[in-house]
Scaffold this motif. Structure first.
Motif, short mmCIF file in Angstrom:
data_model
loop_
_atom_site.label_atom_id
_atom_site.label_comp_id
_atom_site.label_asym_id
_atom_site.label_seq_id
_atom_site.Cartn_x
_atom_site.Cartn_y
_atom_site.Cartn_z
N PRO A 66 1.96 15.36 15.34
CA PRO A 66 1.27 14.07 15.20
C PRO A 66 1.52 13.35 13.89
O PRO A 66 1.17 12.17 13.80
N VAL A 67 2.11 14.01 12.89
CA VAL A 67 2.28 13.34 11.61
C VAL A 67 3.74 13.15 11.21
O VAL A 67 4.02 12.49 10.21
N SER A 68 4.70 13.76 11.94
CA SER A 68 6.10 13.62 11.55
C SER A 68 7.00 13.99 12.72
O SER A 68 6.54 14.53 13.73
N SER A 69 8.31 13.71 12.54
CA SER A 69 9.29 14.09 13.56
C SER A 69 10.68 14.16 12.91
O SER A 69 10.91 13.61 11.83
N ASP A 70 11.61 14.88 13.60
CA ASP A 70 12.99 14.97 13.14
C ASP A 70 13.86 15.14 14.39
O ASP A 70 13.42 15.69 15.40
N GLU A 71 15.12 14.67 14.29
CA GLU A 71 16.01 14.69 15.45
C GLU A 71 17.32 15.36 15.09
O GLU A 71 17.86 15.18 13.99
N ALA A 72 17.84 16.18 16.03
CA ALA A 72 19.15 16.80 15.88
C ALA A 72 20.00 16.44 17.08
O ALA A 72 19.49 16.30 18.20
N LYS A 73 21.33 16.30 16.85
CA LYS A 73 22.24 15.93 17.94
C LYS A 73 23.33 16.99 18.09
O LYS A 73 23.72 17.64 17.12
N TYR A 74 23.85 17.10 19.31
CA TYR A 74 24.93 18.05 19.60
C TYR A 74 25.83 17.42 20.65
O TYR A 74 25.37 17.00 21.72
N SER A 75 27.15 17.37 20.31
CA SER A 75 28.14 16.82 21.24
C SER A 75 28.76 17.98 22.01
O SER A 75 29.44 18.83 21.43
N MET A 76 28.53 18.00 23.30
CA MET A 76 29.00 19.12 24.12
C MET A 76 30.21 18.69 24.95
O MET A 76 30.17 17.64 25.62
N GLU A 77 31.30 19.48 24.84
CA GLU A 77 32.50 19.24 25.65
C GLU A 77 32.75 20.49 26.50
O GLU A 77 32.96 21.59 25.97
N VAL A 78 32.76 20.33 27.79
CA VAL A 78 32.96 21.43 28.73
C VAL A 78 34.44 21.53 29.07
O VAL A 78 35.05 20.53 29.52
N ASN A 79 35.04 22.68 28.83
CA ASN A 79 36.45 22.91 29.16
C ASN A 79 36.57 23.27 30.64
O ASN A 79 35.82 24.12 31.15
N TYR A 80 37.54 22.66 31.30
CA TYR A 80 37.70 22.91 32.74
C TYR A 80 39.18 22.73 33.11
O TYR A 80 39.99 22.23 32.33
N GLY A 81 39.50 23.14 34.36
CA GLY A 81 40.83 22.93 34.90
C GLY A 81 41.80 24.08 34.59
O GLY A 81 41.42 25.11 34.03
N PRO A 82 43.08 23.89 35.02
CA PRO A 82 43.54 22.62 35.63
C PRO A 82 43.08 22.46 37.08
O PRO A 82 42.86 23.43 37.80
N GLU A 83 42.92 21.18 37.47
CA GLU A 83 42.54 20.81 38.82
C GLU A 83 43.44 19.68 39.28
O GLU A 83 44.00 18.94 38.46
N ASN A 84 43.53 19.58 40.62
CA ASN A 84 44.22 18.45 41.23
C ASN A 84 45.63 18.28 40.65
O ASN A 84 46.02 17.21 40.16
N VAL A 85 46.46 19.38 40.69
CA VAL A 85 47.84 19.30 40.20
C VAL A 85 48.66 18.46 41.18
O VAL A 85 48.63 18.71 42.40
N GLN A 86 49.35 17.48 40.68
CA GLN A 86 50.14 16.57 41.52
C GLN A 86 51.52 16.36 40.91
O GLN A 86 51.67 16.33 39.68
N ILE A 87 52.59 16.24 41.86
CA ILE A 87 53.98 15.93 41.43
C ILE A 87 54.33 14.58 42.02
O ILE A 87 54.19 14.34 43.23
N THR A 88 54.79 13.69 41.19
CA THR A 88 55.24 12.37 41.66
C THR A 88 56.74 12.27 41.45
O THR A 88 57.28 12.74 40.43
N GLY A 89 57.46 11.71 42.44
CA GLY A 89 58.91 11.55 42.39
C GLY A 89 59.46 11.49 43.81
O GLY A 89 58.72 11.70 44.79
N PRO A 90 60.79 11.21 43.97
CA PRO A 90 61.35 11.03 45.31
C PRO A 90 61.43 12.35 46.07
O PRO A 90 61.63 13.41 45.49
N SER A 91 61.25 12.24 47.38
CA SER A 91 61.45 13.42 48.26
C SER A 91 62.91 13.49 48.74
O SER A 91 63.38 14.56 49.10
N GLN A 92 63.58 12.34 48.77
CA GLN A 92 65.01 12.28 49.11
C GLN A 92 65.73 11.53 48.02
O GLN A 92 65.18 10.58 47.43
N ILE A 93 66.96 11.92 47.79
CA ILE A 93 67.76 11.28 46.75
C ILE A 93 69.22 11.36 47.16
O ILE A 93 69.64 12.28 47.86
#
Length: 869
Positions: free
Chosen positions: A759-786
């Protein structure tokens, strides 16, 4: 008088308690945030109450059974006053509404109870009135006025000026009075209109709304002469009630002759005798209205007085002369009999002049009716006077159109004065009486004891026989006698009793220095005079007998047992008889009382205080002489004394229940205040958020822990500036200290904050959270015939944090390490399945994708033949 008696009886019940009924008021109303005092009607007992308990809607608030017990949700908000059982509730909210009951067990007395209902409302504020339109046309327009306000339990009242607006055929009030609709407005509806909003705890009024209402023209009038002599100048003026102002057109014999309010013409001729018409026009309402004026041009010289005016002057002169003659006659007759009468018929007043008055004082009686009143009530029933005074026997008759024929007054059957064309006065009354001929009233001066008796008047109006009181009330002749019930007899007459007046009224007291509940006192009153009646007053209230109050010796002596502080006075003795009265000197008692109503206040007044702050406690009590004060913490006596206790740079160790004890050195009584709780808190500092692991991988669990130094009351988590929403996967525990993720998701990435507060004071702390993930959705782009000999480019991508590394594989053989694979001058042998494998070095996870490539086209072979020559 009855109110004063009841008031004194209530004050008299000092030593005991009142009954349960009336202990509390029936209803209390309060606004949100205010302080409410539930004040009982009980007076402080000699011995403290054994128990006191308060409930709201059957739920315990606070109780005292040797010590106080307060419901946790009311800590710091209520104060119980043990001397009367009263309760103070601070900072009330809407949910504090309900039925409050008190139960008190006095020492050696039956239980006392009371109840009251508390209604808490949001106060009225921001009252606004609006109108659908303010520019209106009379009879054509309607308008809706709307009122809005903040608050609760609202009542609406509309005012037009200072008058309340009520519903009618044209006026509609809807939505509980919040909306006012006026149909077919008139110009009396212009306002100002105001909306007054109220509820049981407050009220407010809107700004005024004025309506601009166009109306008219109406009441068109032409002023000017109806007759005029030849060669005089003519001026006619036209006026009308109109808004905006009307425009005017003058018409003569159907022809427009002028356009303005004033029409003038010089040297008027007989041919100008006509009917002149003025037409008023309102350009906003589109309405017209006209008036006609007949003008006659007459022969004869201009100027002079008309015959009617001359006749009026002559009549006026005759009336004045006649009035002077009549007045002179009565003045002359007055001098003959010493009974002074002056009549003024022109003003219809009766003016009485007494030759005994050296300043020639005049008394003017203005009649409200002509003619005589009814016989009953012509004279008062009883008159009282002191020796030497002047008495006026005033009849209730009004002056008649014609003078009375005869008039006579008698005393105990003996004539005093008569009028039968001339006055006759009994010799012993010469210079002591005056007869007023216009009403038959009589003045008697310098009365003595032998003037007591029965007075009777007989009056004969002009043209009517004399009537007695037994005759019809409709008669114009009145013969009346009056008498009070105490005189008895067949007739109504005036009883007139001179008496020796009151003088030398003195009040004395046996003592003036008293102690509440311990002392008694006797007051005595003496006076000169006869037929004395005694009345004691405490301030402006009559003192009457009760259990504590005794009146003896015909009221001359007043005894008060076990005095209370309310008996301090000033007391006065009022002595009276039928002709006079008098008051004694005032007596004021010095009554020592208390201490009670010991009250402890805290500044600043708040439930919690920061460590290191300064607090001042003030103690007060109802006490005479002033009380002496000591201070206690948790029931232990402190060394501090006096009405003020200052706590400087306070620490948590000083938290506790503070109370003060008041002592009166005269009454030798002690009384303690209800305790005031002081809660000291350490200031919040050093807030932090720490994860249970520094490597955050999707699918794994993690805990974020919020900590801080100081007195922690609450922790509040937010993500990206918004309040955090918990779910089955995200939970809070350990009083919100730990934020736990059962299975991390890449969407959980972001900035988290934790606010730690008390009731008489306050303080704030912050934390930046980065979640590691993957790899997901692997895709190859390029011609199928050449085509044969073309250049090939294949690109590999994947969703991954951190970024993935890529490896290209052709037919099981690694051929390249990067996201982009290129090859120039492609050949048929390059056809096949190309595989891109993505790798996340943090998560340790791999994922691949395949791409089938077909090389098309014919290979050209050049064969050379060599011929020998």
């Amino acid at each position: 008088m009855e109110v004063a008696v009841i008031h004194l009886i209530i004050l008299g019940a000092i030593a005991g308690l009142t009954k349960g009924a009336g202990v509390l008021p029936d209803v209390l109303n309060a606004a949100v945030g205010e302080t409410v005092m539930f004040t009982t009607t009980l007076t402080p007992p000699k011995k403290p109450f054994l128990t006191v308990g308060w409930t709201v809607d059957e739920k315990n608030l606070i109780s005292f059974t040797g010590k106080n017990s307060t419901a946790p949700e009311y800590e710091g908000r209520i104060t119980l006053f043990m001397s009367t059982g009263s309760l103070e509730l601070r900072n009330v909210a809407l949910n504090d509404s309900g039925v409050y009951r008190v139960s008190i067990f006095p020492s050696g007395e039956p239980q006392k109870t009371g109840e009251t209902r508390l209604n808490v409302d949001v106060p009225v504020s921001n009252v606004i009135a609006t109108a659908s339109s303010t520019d209106l046309v009379e009879f054509n327009s309607s308008v809706c006025l709307s009122c809005s306000s903040s608050g609760a339990s609202l009542s609406f009242l509309w005012l037009n000026g200072s008058s309340e607006v009520t519903a009618s055929d044209r006026v509609q009030l809807t939505d509980g009075g919040a909306n006012l609709t006026i149909l077919n407005v008139t110009h009396y509806d212009q306002g100002p209109f105001k909306c007054h909003v109220s509820n049981p705890v407050s009220n407010g009024t809107s700004d005024p709304i004025n309506l601009s209402i166009s109306y008219g023209p109406e009441n068109v009038q032409i002023t000017g002469p109806s007759e005029i002599h030849p060669n005089e100048n003519l001026t006619l003026t036209c006026s009308a009630e109109s808004r905006p102002p009307a425009t005017y057109t003058w018409i003569l014999n159907g022809t427009k002759i002028h356009n303005s309010a004033v029409f003038t013409k010089d040297s008027i001729q007989p041919s100008d005798s006509r009917t002149y018409t003025c037409e008023g026009m309102n350009d906003v309402t589109g309405r017209k209205l006209s008036a006609d004026h007949e003008l006659s041009v007459t022969d004869g010289p201009p100027g002079g007085l008309s015959p009617g005016a001359i006749a009026g002057i002559v009549i006026s002169v005759l009336v004045v002369v006649s009035a002077a003659a009549v007045g002179g006659y009565f003045i002359y007759k007055n001098k003959q009999r010493r009974t002074d009468v002056m009549l003024s018929p022109l003003s219809f007043r009766a003016t009485f002049l007494s030759s005994r008055d050296p300043a020639d004082m005049k008394r003017v009686i203005r009649p409200s009716y002509s003619g005589l009143t009814k016989g009953a009530g012509v004279l008062p029933e009883v008159l009282n006077a002191a020796v030497g005074e002047t008495v006026m026997f005033t009849t209730s008759l009004t002056p008649p159109e014609k003078p009375f024929l005869t008039l006579g007054w008698t005393f105990d059957g003996k004539p005093i004065i008569t009028f039968t064309g001339a006055n006759f006065t009994a010799p012993e009354y010469e210079d002591r009486i005056t007869l007023f001929m216009s009403t038959g009233s009589l003045e008697l001066r310098n009365v003595s004891l032998h003037d007591s008796g029965v007075y009777r008047v007989n009056i004969s109006p002009s043209g009517e026989p004399q009537k007695t009181e037994t005759d019809s009330f409709s008669a114009t002749a009145v013969s009346v006698t009056t008498v009070p019930l105490s005189c008895g007899g067949k007739y109504k007459i005036i009883c007139f009793s001179p008496t020796v007046p009151i003088s030398n009224v003195i009040a004395t007291a046996s003592s003036t220095d008293l102690v509440e509940f311990n002392s008694s006192v006797r007051l005595s009153c003496s006076s000169s005079g006869a037929s004395l009646s005694f009345l004691w007053l405490n301030g402006s209230s009559e003192v009457t007998a009760s259990d504590r109050v005794q009146l003896t010796d015909g009221g001359a002596n007043l005894t008060i047992a076990n005095v209370t502080r309310y008996d301090q006075g000033p007391f006065k003795c009022h002595v009276s008889n039928p002709v006079s009265n008098g008051d004694s000197n005032s007596i004021t008692f010095n009554i020592s009382y208390g201490p009670d109503n010991v009250n402890l206040t805290m500044s600043p007044s708040q439930e919690y205080h920061a460590e290191g702050s300064n607090i001042t406690l003030m103690c007060s009590a109802d006490s005479k002489p002033d009380a002496q004060f000591k201070w206690l913490l948790n029931g232990v006596l402190l060394s501090d004394t006096g009405p003020e206790l200052r706590l400087m740079n306070i620490q948590m160790s000083q938290s506790g229940n503070y109370s003060c004890q008041a002592f009166n050195s005269k009454t030798l009584r002690y009384e303690s205040s209800p305790p005031a709780t002081i809660s000291v808190l350490k200031i919040i500092s050093g807030a932090s958020v720490k994860p249970s692991t520094n490597v955050l991988i999707e699918g794994n669990s993690v805990n974020l822990t919020c900590d801080a130094a100081g007195s922690v009351f609450t922790r509040k988590w937010r993500k990206g500036g918004s309040d955090l929403s918990v779910s089955e996967n995200i939970i809070l525990y350990d009083e919100n200290r730990v934020l736990s993720f059962k299975s991390l998701n890449k969407k959980d990435s972001g900035e988290y904050s934790c606010t730690v507060s008390n009731p008489v004071s306050s303080d704030e702390a912050k934390y930046s959270m980065e979640v590691n993930y993957g790899p997901e959705n692997v895709q190859i782009t390029g011609p199928s015939q050449i085509h044969l000999n073309e250049n090939l480019t294949l690109t590999c991508s994947a969703e991954s944090r951190p970024l993935a590394t890529y490896t290209w594989i052709l037919n099981g053989t690694e051929i390249h390490n990067s996201a982009v694979f290129t090859k120039d001058n492609i050949q048929h042998s390059d056809s096949g399945i190309y595989t891109c494998e993505a790798m996340n070095d943090v998560t340790g996870r791999k994922l691949s994708a395949d791409h089938e490539l077909s090389v098309t086209g014919t290979r050209m072979v050049l064969i050379a033949h060599f011929v020998d020559t």
